[in-house]
Design a protein around this motif. Structure first.
Motif, PDB file in Angstrom:
ATOM      1  N   PHE A 145     -31.023  42.817  47.107  1.00  0.00           N
ATOM      2  CA  PHE A 145     -30.018  42.956  48.159  1.00  0.00           C
ATOM      3  C   PHE A 145     -30.538  43.680  49.392  1.00  0.00           C
ATOM      4  CE2 PHE A 145     -27.541  42.719  44.140  1.00  0.00           C
ATOM      5  CZ  PHE A 145     -27.033  41.444  44.348  1.00  0.00           C
ATOM      6  N   LEU A 146     -31.704  44.334  49.285  1.00  0.00           N
ATOM      7  CA  LEU A 146     -32.416  44.916  50.421  1.00  0.00           C
ATOM      8  C   LEU A 146     -31.525  45.753  51.337  1.00  0.00           C
ATOM      9  CD1 LEU A 146     -34.526  41.738  51.281  1.00  0.00           C
ATOM     10  CD2 LEU A 146     -35.308  43.777  50.052  1.00  0.00           C
ATOM     11  N   PRO A 147     -30.949  46.819  50.824  1.00  0.00           N
ATOM     12  CA  PRO A 147     -30.089  47.679  51.664  1.00  0.00           C
ATOM     13  C   PRO A 147     -30.882  48.282  52.820  1.00  0.00           C
ATOM     14  CG  PRO A 147     -30.630  48.757  49.584  1.00  0.00           C
ATOM     15  CD  PRO A 147     -31.097  47.351  49.456  1.00  0.00           C
ATOM     16  N   ARG A 148     -30.178  48.479  53.934  1.00  0.00           N
ATOM     17  CA  ARG A 148     -30.798  49.030  55.141  1.00  0.00           C
ATOM     18  C   ARG A 148     -30.334  50.450  55.432  1.00  0.00           C
ATOM     19  NH1 ARG A 148     -33.946  45.191  54.680  1.00  0.00           N
ATOM     20  NH2 ARG A 148     -34.066  43.413  56.107  1.00  0.00           N
ATOM     21  N   THR A 149     -29.209  50.843  54.860  1.00  0.00           N
ATOM     22  CA  THR A 149     -28.638  52.160  55.146  1.00  0.00           C
ATOM     23  C   THR A 149     -28.220  52.837  53.844  1.00  0.00           C
ATOM     24  OG1 THR A 149     -26.355  51.370  55.341  1.00  0.00           O
ATOM     25  CG2 THR A 149     -27.729  51.285  57.337  1.00  0.00           C
ATOM     26  N   GLU A 150     -27.963  54.132  53.939  1.00  0.00           N
ATOM     27  CA  GLU A 150     -27.484  54.862  52.774  1.00  0.00           C
ATOM     28  C   GLU A 150     -26.123  54.342  52.332  1.00  0.00           C
ATOM     29  OE1 GLU A 150     -27.562  59.041  53.485  1.00  0.00           O
ATOM     30  OE2 GLU A 150     -29.759  59.161  53.486  1.00  0.00           O
ATOM     31  N   GLU A 151     -25.280  53.950  53.278  1.00  0.00           N
ATOM     32  CA  GLU A 151     -23.961  53.418  52.939  1.00  0.00           C
ATOM     33  C   GLU A 151     -24.094  52.130  52.128  1.00  0.00           C
ATOM     34  OE1 GLU A 151     -24.875  54.471  55.923  1.00  0.00           O
ATOM     35  OE2 GLU A 151     -23.660  56.305  55.974  1.00  0.00           O
ATOM     36  N   GLU A 152     -25.070  51.321  52.463  1.00  0.00           N
ATOM     37  CA  GLU A 152     -25.292  50.090  51.696  1.00  0.00           C
ATOM     38  C   GLU A 152     -25.866  50.410  50.319  1.00  0.00           C
ATOM     39  OE1 GLU A 152     -25.961  46.901  55.355  1.00  0.00           O
ATOM     40  OE2 GLU A 152     -27.701  47.595  54.197  1.00  0.00           O
ATOM     41  N   LEU A 153     -26.750  51.375  50.243  1.00  0.00           N
ATOM     42  CA  LEU A 153     -27.281  51.789  48.945  1.00  0.00           C
ATOM     43  C   LEU A 153     -26.159  52.199  47.996  1.00  0.00           C
ATOM     44  CD1 LEU A 153     -30.502  53.942  49.554  1.00  0.00           C
ATOM     45  CD2 LEU A 153     -30.291  51.953  48.044  1.00  0.00           C
ATOM     46  N   SER A 165     -29.558  61.102  48.121  1.00  0.00           N
ATOM     47  CA  SER A 165     -30.132  62.269  48.789  1.00  0.00           C
ATOM     48  C   SER A 165     -31.561  62.525  48.329  1.00  0.00           C
ATOM     49  CB  SER A 165     -29.262  63.505  48.531  1.00  0.00           C
ATOM     50  OG  SER A 165     -29.245  63.836  47.152  1.00  0.00           O
ATOM     51  N   GLN A 166     -31.854  62.222  47.071  1.00  0.00           N
ATOM     52  CA  GLN A 166     -33.201  62.457  46.541  1.00  0.00           C
ATOM     53  C   GLN A 166     -34.188  61.374  46.952  1.00  0.00           C
ATOM     54  OE1 GLN A 166     -31.877  63.050  42.284  1.00  0.00           O
ATOM     55  NE2 GLN A 166     -33.425  64.629  42.344  1.00  0.00           N
ATOM     56  N   TYR A 167     -33.785  60.111  46.776  1.00  0.00           N
ATOM     57  CA  TYR A 167     -34.749  59.022  46.893  1.00  0.00           C
ATOM     58  C   TYR A 167     -34.354  57.933  47.894  1.00  0.00           C
ATOM     59  CZ  TYR A 167     -35.757  61.188  42.373  1.00  0.00           C
ATOM     60  OH  TYR A 167     -36.013  62.088  41.372  1.00  0.00           O
ATOM     61  N   GLY A 168     -33.188  58.053  48.490  1.00  0.00           N
ATOM     62  CA  GLY A 168     -32.718  56.997  49.377  1.00  0.00           C
ATOM     63  C   GLY A 168     -33.670  56.681  50.517  1.00  0.00           C
ATOM     64  N   ALA A 169     -34.203  57.718  51.146  1.00  0.00           N
ATOM     65  CA  ALA A 169     -35.111  57.490  52.278  1.00  0.00           C
ATOM     66  C   ALA A 169     -36.348  56.710  51.839  1.00  0.00           C
ATOM     67  CB  ALA A 169     -35.513  58.833  52.890  1.00  0.00           C
ATOM     68  N   ASP A 170     -36.876  57.020  50.645  1.00  0.00           N
ATOM     69  CA  ASP A 170     -38.045  56.301  50.129  1.00  0.00           C
ATOM     70  C   ASP A 170     -37.713  54.828  49.909  1.00  0.00           C
ATOM     71  OD1 ASP A 170     -39.394  58.681  50.138  1.00  0.00           O
ATOM     72  OD2 ASP A 170     -39.233  59.028  47.985  1.00  0.00           O
ATOM     73  N   TRP A 171     -36.578  54.567  49.277  1.00  0.00           N
ATOM     74  CA  TRP A 171     -36.200  53.177  49.003  1.00  0.00           C
ATOM     75  C   TRP A 171     -35.993  52.397  50.294  1.00  0.00           C
ATOM     76  CZ3 TRP A 171     -31.861  54.860  45.088  1.00  0.00           C
ATOM     77  CH2 TRP A 171     -32.468  55.344  43.922  1.00  0.00           C
ATOM     78  N   LEU A 172     -35.314  53.006  51.244  1.00  0.00           N
ATOM     79  CA  LEU A 172     -35.018  52.301  52.493  1.00  0.00           C
ATOM     80  C   LEU A 172     -36.282  52.039  53.301  1.00  0.00           C
ATOM     81  CD1 LEU A 172     -31.751  54.158  53.566  1.00  0.00           C
ATOM     82  CD2 LEU A 172     -31.954  51.896  52.510  1.00  0.00           C
ATOM     83  N   SER A 173     -37.265  52.917  53.175  1.00  0.00           N
ATOM     84  CA  SER A 173     -38.527  52.678  53.888  1.00  0.00           C
ATOM     85  C   SER A 173     -39.258  51.459  53.309  1.00  0.00           C
ATOM     86  CB  SER A 173     -39.428  53.911  53.806  1.00  0.00           C
ATOM     87  OG  SER A 173     -39.888  54.120  52.479  1.00  0.00           O
ATOM     88  N   ILE A 174     -39.029  51.181  52.022  1.00  0.00           N
ATOM     89  CA  ILE A 174     -39.664  50.028  51.376  1.00  0.00           C
ATOM     90  C   ILE A 174     -38.926  48.740  51.731  1.00  0.00           C
ATOM     91  CG2 ILE A 174     -40.155  48.955  49.126  1.00  0.00           C
ATOM     92  CD1 ILE A 174     -40.638  51.804  48.044  1.00  0.00           C
ATOM     93  N   THR A 175     -37.598  48.792  51.767  1.00  0.00           N
ATOM     94  CA  THR A 175     -36.825  47.568  52.025  1.00  0.00           C
ATOM     95  C   THR A 175     -36.749  47.211  53.510  1.00  0.00           C
ATOM     96  OG1 THR A 175     -34.732  48.804  52.171  1.00  0.00           O
ATOM     97  CG2 THR A 175     -35.387  47.980  49.993  1.00  0.00           C
ATOM     98  N   ALA A 176     -37.069  48.161  54.371  1.00  0.00           N
ATOM     99  CA  ALA A 176     -36.866  47.950  55.811  1.00  0.00           C
ATOM    100  C   ALA A 176     -37.663  46.770  56.357  1.00  0.00           C
ATOM    101  CB  ALA A 176     -37.216  49.226  56.576  1.00  0.00           C
ATOM    102  N   ALA A 177     -38.866  46.553  55.821  1.00  0.00           N
ATOM    103  CA  ALA A 177     -39.753  45.532  56.391  1.00  0.00           C
ATOM    104  C   ALA A 177     -39.447  44.123  55.883  1.00  0.00           C
ATOM    105  CB  ALA A 177     -41.208  45.877  56.073  1.00  0.00           C
ATOM    106  N   ALA A 178     -38.612  44.002  54.853  1.00  0.00           N
ATOM    107  CA  ALA A 178     -38.340  42.685  54.257  1.00  0.00           C
ATOM    108  C   ALA A 178     -37.151  42.015  54.931  1.00  0.00           C
ATOM    109  CB  ALA A 178     -38.069  42.833  52.760  1.00  0.00           C
ATOM    110  N   GLU A 179     -37.264  40.706  55.155  1.00  0.00           N
ATOM    111  CA  GLU A 179     -36.155  39.955  55.715  1.00  0.00           C
ATOM    112  C   GLU A 179     -35.132  39.662  54.624  1.00  0.00           C
ATOM    113  OE1 GLU A 179     -37.341  36.455  57.723  1.00  0.00           O
ATOM    114  OE2 GLU A 179     -38.816  37.475  59.004  1.00  0.00           O
ATOM    115  N   ARG A 180     -33.859  39.678  55.003  1.00  0.00           N
ATOM    116  CA  ARG A 180     -32.825  39.350  54.026  1.00  0.00           C
ATOM    117  C   ARG A 180     -31.894  38.278  54.593  1.00  0.00           C
ATOM    118  NH1 ARG A 180     -29.047  44.875  53.976  1.00  0.00           N
ATOM    119  NH2 ARG A 180     -27.836  44.383  55.860  1.00  0.00           N
ATOM    120  N   GLU A 181     -31.359  37.468  53.687  1.00  0.00           N
ATOM    121  CA  GLU A 181     -30.521  36.344  54.088  1.00  0.00           C
ATOM    122  C   GLU A 181     -29.038  36.689  54.085  1.00  0.00           C
ATOM    123  OE1 GLU A 181     -31.405  33.093  51.541  1.00  0.00           O
ATOM    124  OE2 GLU A 181     -33.537  33.001  52.093  1.00  0.00           O
ATOM    125  N   HIS A 182     -28.657  37.740  53.346  1.00  0.00           N
ATOM    126  CA  HIS A 182     -27.243  38.087  53.215  1.00  0.00           C
ATOM    127  C   HIS A 182     -27.024  39.543  53.615  1.00  0.00           C
ATOM    128  CE1 HIS A 182     -26.452  34.332  51.059  1.00  0.00           C
ATOM    129  NE2 HIS A 182     -27.548  34.576  50.362  1.00  0.00           N
TER     130      HIS A 182
END
Length: 338
Positions: A145-153, A165-182
């Motif tokens: 689902f490639l969330p872009r924000t903490e609210e989406e996470l 709060s612990q890991y959200g920034a790490d996850w979002l940095s990984i998903t940020a570069a991927a394109e998503r269709e939905h």
């Protein structure tokens, strides 16, 4: 033999064809029989005996597992409720299962592998088990689902404020570069999946669940028999094919359920001095029995580092804890890994 339960099932075959089968449970003089019978039209084409024995619980485990296999292959009962368990999912549970199903079918493998790599590194640096940081199921959902924000996470099952709060920034940095269709919210998932494929997948999950239950039940039976025959930990390990630690975990379960493992405990502690056993018992009385590590150092000293490792000593702690909990049932707690 008296038939105590019977149901008929149907599976579509091809465009117009249907396969029928009959599931039955019978009892005779305390012996249970469980079977499956295939039909072609009005003719019987095959008969399989799934279980024959005296244990209702084991028969029920076999029944649920084998039925889940058949329903995963497309069979559907003419009468609902065939699993004889709480099979009614809430709408929220259905939604979460569909998110899990979609993520397993359509996850971004590259992102998933990157998330797994992050988890390995973080687990090593924080000295935690990887599953505590994030389950495979959660990483699959993030990759799909490639969330872009903490609210989406926070819209993903299994993600709370603490994880964000612990890991959200790490996850979002990984998903940020991927394109998503939905986009979020994820209400579109319900319309994006094939309902029949989802139902079959759901029964495959049940198959795995009931298989584990059946394996656990049979392991308990093997260990109970071995304990009654006077076998020790190493013999039980070989007999059961599981680790000594898992043997002990099941022994603790058996004690909680009212079975006695005293033969095993007495055998394993026969060469442990009364003084050492008393030190462990006193440590439990002083600091409780939920955590093993504090008890270990209370009983053996803060600088205790045996040359042969701590595994044997943790076994002793757990065996004595079983006795301690028998005499102090109010102290009975959750088994906590050391």
């Amino acid at each position: 033999m008296q038939i105590v339960f019977m149901n008929r099932l149907c599976r579509r075959s091809g465009v117009d064809g249907e396969n029928f089968a009959q599931l039955w449970i019978g009892e005779e003089e305390g012996q249970w029989r469980l079977g499956w019978r295939d039909f072609s039209g009005e003719e019987e084409t095959g008969d399989s005996l799934w279980y024959e024995g005296g244990s209702w619980n084991e028969m029920l485990c076999v029944y649920r597992h084998e039925l889940a296999v058949k329903m995963g292959d497309g069979y559907r009962p003419l009468i609902d409720g065939v699993f004889h368990d709480d099979d009614n999912l809430s709408s929220r549970s259905q939604e979460q299962l569909k998110l899990q199903y979609y993520s397993e079918q359509y996850g971004n493998e590259a992102i998933f592998e990157e998330l797994c790599s992050w988890r390995r590194g973080k687990a090593s640096s924080e000295r935690k088990a990887p599953y505590i940081l994030a389950s495979n199921r959660l990483l699959r959902m993030i990759s799909a689902f490639l969330p872009r924000t903490e609210e989406e996470l926070l819209q993903l099952p299994g993600v709370g404020e603490g994880k964000v709060s612990q890991y959200g920034a790490d996850w979002l940095s990984i998903t940020a570069a991927a394109e998503r269709e939905h986009d979020f919210p994820l209400s579109w998932v319900n319309h994006a999946i094939d309902e029949e494929s989802f139902v079959s997948w759901h029964y495959k999950q049940k198959e795995l669940k009931y298989k584990k239950q059946l394996e656990r039940l049979r392991l308990r039976r093997v260990l109970l028999q071995g304990i009654e025959e006077g076998q020790g930990m190493e013999q039980l390990r070989v007999l059961s094919g599981v680790s000594r630690r898992e043997v002990l975990e099941v022994v603790e379960e058996l004690e909680k359920d009212g079975y006695s493992a005293e033969k095993l405990i007495a055998l394993e502690l026969s060469e442990v001095s009364p003084e050492e056993q008393n030190n462990i018992w006193t440590a439990y009385e002083l600091i409780g029995d939920n955590f093993l590590k504090p008890v270990l150092y209370k009983a053996y000293g803060d600088n205790f580092v045996p040359a042969d490792g701590l595994d044997l000593y943790y076994e002793r702690l757990r065996l004595i804890r079983i006795r301690f909990r028998r005499e102090h049932p109010a102290a009975l707690g959750i088994v906590t890994p050391q």
